[in-house]
Design a protein around this motif. Structure first.
Motif, mmCIF file in Angstrom:
data_model
loop_
_atom_site.group_PDB
_atom_site.id
_atom_site.type_symbol
_atom_site.label_atom_id
_atom_site.label_comp_id
_atom_site.label_asym_id
_atom_site.label_seq_id
_atom_site.Cartn_x
_atom_site.Cartn_y
_atom_site.Cartn_z
ATOM 1 N N LYS A 65 3.208 0.348 -0.906
ATOM 2 C CA LYS A 65 3.085 0.865 0.460
ATOM 3 C C LYS A 65 1.649 1.250 0.766
ATOM 4 O O LYS A 65 0.975 1.876 -0.046
ATOM 5 C CB LYS A 65 3.983 2.081 0.675
ATOM 6 N N ASN A 95 5.126 -0.472 6.715
ATOM 7 C CA ASN A 95 3.944 -0.207 5.885
ATOM 8 C C ASN A 95 4.098 -0.767 4.476
ATOM 9 O O ASN A 95 3.355 -0.401 3.565
ATOM 10 C CB ASN A 95 3.627 1.293 5.807
ATOM 11 N N GLN A 96 5.054 -1.636 4.297
ATOM 12 C CA GLN A 96 5.333 -2.192 2.983
ATOM 13 C C GLN A 96 4.469 -3.420 2.713
ATOM 14 O O GLN A 96 4.284 -4.278 3.576
ATOM 15 C CB GLN A 96 6.807 -2.559 2.861
#
Length: 104
Positions: free
Chosen positions: A9, A50-51
């Motif tokens: 992340k 947000n990965q």
């Protein structure tokens, strides 16, 4: 070749910075990755979560694990610490993914 995939992340406000740093990845980091058997390394970003999804092919698991111990890798982790979720040793928090399908 061994195919590997994992997720990490990046902080929500650091997407651009993460990409910028990887566009200017240090030549010595790339060299060390290759020396440790990495090929076809890609990282993708899902902006909504947000990965980061990372994929690479490696020659040997033990050789790849030793990459984490190199000086340049330790320096890279320190450099990236402020843009992504990390462990106490500054390594990215990551989760390996299990391959369930592959087509050549």
């Amino acid at each position: 070749m061994i195919r590997k995939a994992f997720v990490m992340k990046v902080y929500p406000d650091k997407h651009d910075e993460y990409e910028k740093r990887h566009k200017k990845i240090w030549p010595e980091m790339v060299e060390e990755l290759k020396n440790h058997g990495a090929h076809n390394y890609s990282i993708f970003l899902d902006k909504e979560t947000n990965q980061l999804f990372a994929y690479l092919e490696i020659e040997d698991e033990e050789k790849w694990r030793k990459m984490a111990e190199t000086d340049i890798n330790q320096k890279w982790w320190t450099y990236m610490e402020n843009v992504m979720e990390t462990n106490s040793d500054k390594s990215p928090i990551s989760k390996d993914l299990k391959e369930v399908f592959h087509m050549e």
